[in-house]
Design a protein around this motif. Structure first.
Motif, PDB file in Angstrom:
ATOM      1  N   LEU A  89      -0.070  11.899  -1.474  1.00 62.89           N
ATOM      2  CA  LEU A  89      -0.043  10.522  -1.016  1.00 62.89           C
ATOM      3  C   LEU A  89      -0.387  10.466   0.465  1.00 62.89           C
ATOM      4  N   VAL A  90       0.265  11.288   1.245  1.00 61.96           N
ATOM      5  CA  VAL A  90       0.003  11.319   2.685  1.00 61.96           C
ATOM      6  C   VAL A  90      -1.426  11.754   2.969  1.00 61.96           C
ATOM      7  N   ALA A  91      -1.898  12.788   2.247  1.00 61.31           N
ATOM      8  CA  ALA A  91      -3.271  13.266   2.456  1.00 61.31           C
ATOM      9  C   ALA A  91      -4.283  12.199   2.082  1.00 61.31           C
ATOM     10  N   GLY A  92      -3.997  11.432   1.019  1.00 61.09           N
ATOM     11  CA  GLY A  92      -4.906  10.373   0.615  1.00 61.09           C
ATOM     12  C   GLY A  92      -5.020   9.285   1.661  1.00 61.09           C
ATOM     13  N   VAL A  93      -3.881   8.913   2.262  1.00 60.99           N
ATOM     14  CA  VAL A  93      -3.911   7.909   3.326  1.00 60.99           C
ATOM     15  C   VAL A  93      -4.665   8.446   4.537  1.00 60.99           C
ATOM     16  N   GLU A  94      -4.449   9.718   4.865  1.00 59.95           N
ATOM     17  CA  GLU A  94      -5.165  10.321   5.992  1.00 59.95           C
ATOM     18  C   GLU A  94      -6.676  10.277   5.773  1.00 59.95           C
ATOM     19  N   THR A  95      -7.116  10.571   4.561  1.00 59.88           N
ATOM     20  CA  THR A  95      -8.548  10.534   4.249  1.00 59.88           C
ATOM     21  C   THR A  95      -9.116   9.135   4.468  1.00 59.88           C
ATOM     22  N   LEU A  96      -8.381   8.135   4.046  1.00 53.81           N
ATOM     23  CA  LEU A  96      -8.842   6.757   4.218  1.00 53.81           C
ATOM     24  C   LEU A  96      -8.884   6.360   5.685  1.00 53.81           C
ATOM     25  N   LEU A  97      -7.908   6.799   6.456  1.00 52.13           N
ATOM     26  CA  LEU A  97      -7.881   6.486   7.878  1.00 52.13           C
ATOM     27  C   LEU A  97      -9.070   7.097   8.610  1.00 52.13           C
ATOM     28  N   ALA A  98      -9.564   8.225   8.095  1.00 51.29           N
ATOM     29  CA  ALA A  98     -10.679   8.917   8.747  1.00 51.29           C
ATOM     30  C   ALA A  98     -12.042   8.424   8.272  1.00 51.29           C
ATOM     31  N   SER A  99     -12.076   7.550   7.273  1.00 50.80           N
ATOM     32  CA  SER A  99     -13.352   7.106   6.707  1.00 50.80           C
ATOM     33  C   SER A  99     -14.068   6.157   7.666  1.00 50.80           C
ATOM     34  N   ASP A 100     -15.387   6.068   7.496  1.00 53.41           N
ATOM     35  CA  ASP A 100     -16.216   5.215   8.333  1.00 53.41           C
ATOM     36  C   ASP A 100     -17.155   4.403   7.445  1.00 53.41           C
ATOM     37  N   PRO A 101     -17.012   3.071   7.402  1.00 47.47           N
ATOM     38  CA  PRO A 101     -16.042   2.289   8.182  1.00 47.47           C
ATOM     39  C   PRO A 101     -14.640   2.405   7.613  1.00 47.47           C
ATOM     40  N   ALA A 102     -13.670   2.254   8.490  1.00 49.38           N
ATOM     41  CA  ALA A 102     -12.279   2.370   8.064  1.00 49.38           C
ATOM     42  C   ALA A 102     -11.881   1.151   7.242  1.00 49.38           C
ATOM     43  N   PRO A 103     -10.987   1.311   6.279  1.00 50.52           N
ATOM     44  CA  PRO A 103     -10.522   0.152   5.508  1.00 50.52           C
ATOM     45  C   PRO A 103      -9.683  -0.772   6.370  1.00 50.52           C
ATOM     46  N   GLU A 104      -9.619  -2.023   5.958  1.00 46.31           N
ATOM     47  CA  GLU A 104      -8.814  -3.013   6.673  1.00 46.31           C
ATOM     48  C   GLU A 104      -7.466  -3.232   6.003  1.00 46.31           C
ATOM     49  N   GLN A 105      -7.325  -2.762   4.773  1.00 44.26           N
ATOM     50  CA  GLN A 105      -6.069  -2.923   4.045  1.00 44.26           C
ATOM     51  C   GLN A 105      -5.983  -1.834   2.989  1.00 44.26           C
ATOM     52  N   LEU A 106      -4.790  -1.281   2.813  1.00 44.72           N
ATOM     53  CA  LEU A 106      -4.562  -0.251   1.801  1.00 44.72           C
ATOM     54  C   LEU A 106      -3.598  -0.776   0.749  1.00 44.72           C
ATOM     55  N   LEU A 107      -3.996  -0.655  -0.517  1.00 46.37           N
ATOM     56  CA  LEU A 107      -3.135  -0.989  -1.644  1.00 46.37           C
ATOM     57  C   LEU A 107      -2.741   0.308  -2.339  1.00 46.37           C
ATOM     58  N   ILE A 108      -1.468   0.490  -2.582  1.00 43.91           N
ATOM     59  CA  ILE A 108      -0.979   1.661  -3.305  1.00 43.91           C
ATOM     60  C   ILE A 108      -0.330   1.180  -4.592  1.00 43.91           C
ATOM     61  N   GLU A 109      -0.949   1.488  -5.731  1.00 49.39           N
ATOM     62  CA  GLU A 109      -0.342   1.177  -7.022  1.00 49.39           C
ATOM     63  C   GLU A 109       0.502   2.375  -7.438  1.00 49.39           C
ATOM     64  N   THR A 110       1.781   2.164  -7.616  1.00 50.02           N
ATOM     65  CA  THR A 110       2.675   3.263  -7.935  1.00 50.02           C
ATOM     66  C   THR A 110       2.790   3.463  -9.433  1.00 50.02           C
ATOM     67  N   SER A 111       3.285   4.621  -9.830  1.00 46.02           N
ATOM     68  CA  SER A 111       3.564   4.888 -11.231  1.00 46.02           C
ATOM     69  C   SER A 111       4.664   3.964 -11.739  1.00 46.02           C
ATOM     70  N   GLY A 112       4.660   3.716 -13.049  1.00 47.14           N
ATOM     71  CA  GLY A 112       5.678   2.865 -13.641  1.00 47.14           C
ATOM     72  C   GLY A 112       7.078   3.433 -13.568  1.00 47.14           C
ATOM     73  N   VAL A 113       7.210   4.735 -13.293  1.00 47.87           N
ATOM     74  CA  VAL A 113       8.538   5.334 -13.166  1.00 47.87           C
ATOM     75  C   VAL A 113       8.813   5.751 -11.729  1.00 47.87           C
TER      76      VAL A 113
END
Length: 339
Positions: A89-113
């Protein structure tokens, strides 16, 4: 540690730093999380939206169903987002933060449990805490089945999913009826006093309401979350077969398995039918939706099944599903244990 006020964009601007706003979308199995997420993505208002998505079980079926629009989507590895793949989860957010262009909003859909409080703890305790802020925590509740959860083995998980929310989306409100909705609102109010509650019939909600353009549901500061180390009471498996299914027999079998299988979802291959079929089951509710033609892909079935540990017999479930297939040319079906 994230200060509660840090989820507001104004606080970020005042502090002179730019941080990625994060919205968690959670809720119990089959409540309508993916439908809500798809609704938010397809509305679009010019924002670059990024998505981290994960489903409990081996297959990321929900990721396959998400509408692909502008913005970046990252699929997580198999497992439960709140415990077994925290580092991803943390690594995925880090990858998005480093992307170009950077995202303006992050949505995290969690597991049902997943427990949203545990996910908040993961983000709060990570090295990302100064680069993101929590915009919203949305818990989707199935208005038809939610009250039944209060008297079940998963009552504790349901309650923590509600208590961890900033906003509640009551899905299938019309099907639940006025009396059941009243009882459900009272139950939610007891768990989360003053909760912002949105009623919807088809899992859709205005993007501006959920992604931070208003402050509904975010007026009260939250105490620091405390993780729950207890394991969830669920087991999962993946059933696979290259043999076509007999539709009537399959539907009868799934109804007969209702006391063992709470949630099922996947693409199946029905006999003498040219299209892949998306089958979904949650509690007593089930549906079959036409997908695309198989094309060059060999027709097959892949079904994720989830149930309570106390009644989940993978071998018996697998044999019951095997018996629904054509008796000609019997390749072995795949049975895969869940986490």
């Amino acid at each position: 540690m994230l200060k509660p006020l840090d989820r507001y964009p104004e606080a970020q601007l005042a502090a002179g730093r730019s941080a990625l706003p994060v919205t968690l979308i959670g809720g119990f199995l089959g409540a309508g999380k993916t439908t809500l997420l798809n609704s938010l993505l397809t509305q679009g208002d010019g924002r670059r939206l990024a998505v981290l998505v994960n489903d409990f079980g081996e297959l990321n079926i929900d990721a396959r169903l998400i509408v692909k629009i502008e913005g970046q989507q990252v699929e997580l590895a198999n497992g439960c987002i709140c415990c077994s793949i925290r580092d991803d989860l943390v690594a995925g957010v880090e990858t998005l933060l480093a992307s170009d262009p950077a995202p303006e909003q992050l949505l995290i859909e969690t597991s049902g449990v997943s427990d949203p409080i545990n996910i908040l703890c993961t983000l709060n305790q990570s090295k990302l805490r100064r680069r993101i802020f929590l915009e919203n925590v949305v818990t989707v509740v199935d208005a038809v089945h939610a009250l039944d959860a209060r008297a079940s083995e998963y009552a504790g998980l349901f309650e923590r999913q509600v208590r961890g929310a900033y906003m509640i989306v009551l899905n299938r409100a019309g099907a639940a009826g006025a009396e059941r909705l009243r009882e459900l609102r009272e139950a939610i109010g007891g768990l989360l006093p003053g909760a912002a509650i949105i009623e919807t019939e088809d899992g859709t909600a205005p993007l501006a309401l959920l992604l931070g353009d208003t402050r509904v549901g975010q007026s009260a500061f939250r105490p620091e979350p405390v993780p729950d180390p207890r394991s969830h009471p669920f087991a999962s498996m993946v059933w696979r077969s290259d043999r076509p299914l007999q539709r009537a027999e399959f539907m009868r079998t799934m109804k007969a398995l209702s006391d063992r299988v709470y949630r099922a979802k996947g693409f199946v291959n029905f006999r003498h039918y040219p299209l892949a079929t998306l089958y979904q089951k949650v509690g007593s509710f089930e549906s079959c939706i036409d997908g695309g033609a198989w094309g060059r892909t060999r027709p097959h079935s892949e079904l994720v099944l989830i149930g309570l540990n106390s009644a989940f017999d993978r071998q018996r479930i697998g044999l019951a599903l095997d018996a629904c297939t054509d008796s000609v040319a019997r390749p072995a079906s795949g049975l895969v244990d869940g986490p």
